[in-house]
Design an enzyme around this catalytic site. Structure first.
Site, PDB file in Angstrom:
ATOM      1  N   HIS A 161      46.370  17.064   6.356  1.00  0.00           N
ATOM      2  CA  HIS A 161      45.397  18.144   6.122  1.00  0.00           C
ATOM      3  C   HIS A 161      44.909  18.763   7.430  1.00  0.00           C
ATOM      4  O   HIS A 161      43.717  19.034   7.596  1.00  0.00           O
ATOM      5  CB  HIS A 161      44.231  17.646   5.261  1.00  0.00           C
ATOM      6  CG  HIS A 161      44.682  17.124   3.930  1.00  0.00           C
ATOM      7  ND1 HIS A 161      45.175  17.951   2.951  1.00  0.00           N
ATOM      8  CD2 HIS A 161      44.762  15.862   3.444  1.00  0.00           C
ATOM      9  CE1 HIS A 161      45.537  17.215   1.906  1.00  0.00           C
ATOM     10  NE2 HIS A 161      45.298  15.946   2.184  1.00  0.00           N
ATOM     11  N   SER A 173      43.721  14.740  -2.613  1.00  0.00           N
ATOM     12  CA  SER A 173      44.931  14.894  -1.802  1.00  0.00           C
ATOM     13  C   SER A 173      46.173  14.634  -2.663  1.00  0.00           C
ATOM     14  O   SER A 173      46.479  15.413  -3.560  1.00  0.00           O
ATOM     15  CB  SER A 173      44.864  13.962  -0.588  1.00  0.00           C
ATOM     16  OG  SER A 173      45.899  14.229   0.318  1.00  0.00           O
TER      17      SER A 173
END
Length: 312
Positions: free
Chosen positions: A198, A90
């Site tokens: 996300h 991430s």
């Protein structure tokens, strides 16, 4: 010895006092100065804040963790530990851009500043959350998302390792998924995140970040960077689009590690803090060598083990 990959930590790994014993190492201090100049605040001081109040702010935590990860990687390379690949989890993918040579560190820190801002703004628009579901197959997680959404957003967000998938979406839907995820061998744990990362709830952040990326020129990587979006090496022409998609797409971490193992990587060095990624690697490949850096002693140990081996 096989190949070496650097893994850069993701948001959530940050903790008060992280990197404290590493300050004073020239490359560490250099990177933090670059980060502070780009972000407009003392990033090192944020790491050293023992209360943790500063790191509770996404706009502070992301630059701080990114700086620590990039600094450790730079210190390792300066001492002769050269990765064959780099990947991040991430947020870690942003720092990986600097390690790979696709962008210079100051540009990365400026983008991280912008990324953290637009993500924080998106979190304020709609209440979201994230929860790790453990002990089941990926298809079972998808089934739970389908059955528990009830018109809300609920999607798989992080494919961490076999038997561990994080779901993300509207807070009520995530709560339903957590309650539904029961049975022998199953566990669940809410993540301490500010919102539904996300997931489609980050669409406004993706659009805003796309504007931030206009005019940014990416170089082809000197070190292959395995992207979270498709678990494959990132090309310069695709970088901007992938970074935008990254905000709303699932993190394919376990798939990325599996691909790296297929390429001959047998040693993973986690740059950042927390050791979460090193633990996830073990669930993908139990035979892999896993190393992490929390202190100056850890840095020296990695150098001692890997620099000599690579030179040989």
């Amino acid at each position: 010895m096989g190949k070496v990959a650097f893994l850069l930590s993701g948001q959530g790994s940050q903790k008060p006092g992280m990197g404290a014993t590493l300050f004073g190492v020239p490359e560490i201090d250099e990177v933090f100065c670059e980060a502070s100049d780009a972000c407009g605040f003392d990033v090192a001081a944020a790491c050293l804040d023992e209360t943790g109040d500063l790191l509770a702010d996404t706009a502070v935590a992301q630059p701080a963790l990114c700086a620590l990860s990039v600094a450790q990687a730079r210190a390792l390379v300066k001492r002769g530990v050269k990765p064959d690949y780099v990947a991040g989890f991430s947020l870690g993918q942003m720092g990986a851009l600097a390690v790979s040579g696709m962008l210079d560190a100051k540009t990365v820190f400026s983008l991280v500043r912008d990324r953290s801002r637009v993500m924080a703004e998106a979190c304020g628009l709609r209440l979201g959350s994230m929860c790790a579901l453990m002990g089941g197959a990926e298809e079972e997680v998808r089934d739970v998302c389908s059955s528990c959404a009830e018109g809300d957003v609920l999607v798989p967000a992080n494919f961490n390792a076999l038997g561990q998938v994080v779901v993300s979406g509207d807070a009520a839907a995530v709560a339903r998924a957590k309650e539904a995820w029961s049975g022998p061998g199953r566990r669940s744990a809410m993540l301490a995140t500010a919102g539904a990362f996300h997931s489609p709830l980050m669409q406004s952040a993706a659009e805003a970040f796309s504007a931030c990326l206009e005019g940014v020129v990416f170089d082809e990587p000197k070190i292959p960077l395995v992207c979270n979006v498709d678990a494959r090496p990132l090309r310069a022409d695709d970088a901007a689009a992938h970074l935008v998609a990254h905000l709303t797409s699932p993190v394919l971490f376990s798939q990325s590690v599996a691909w790296l193992v297929e390429q001959g990587v047998d040693t993973f060095v986690e740059c950042g803090t927390g050791g979460v990624l090193a633990g996830l690697v073990r669930r993908v490949d139990k035979g892999a060598v896993r190393m992490r850096i929390e202190s100056r002693e850890d840095l020296e140990a990695v150098v001692e083990k890997l620099a000599e081996t690579q030179d040989a």
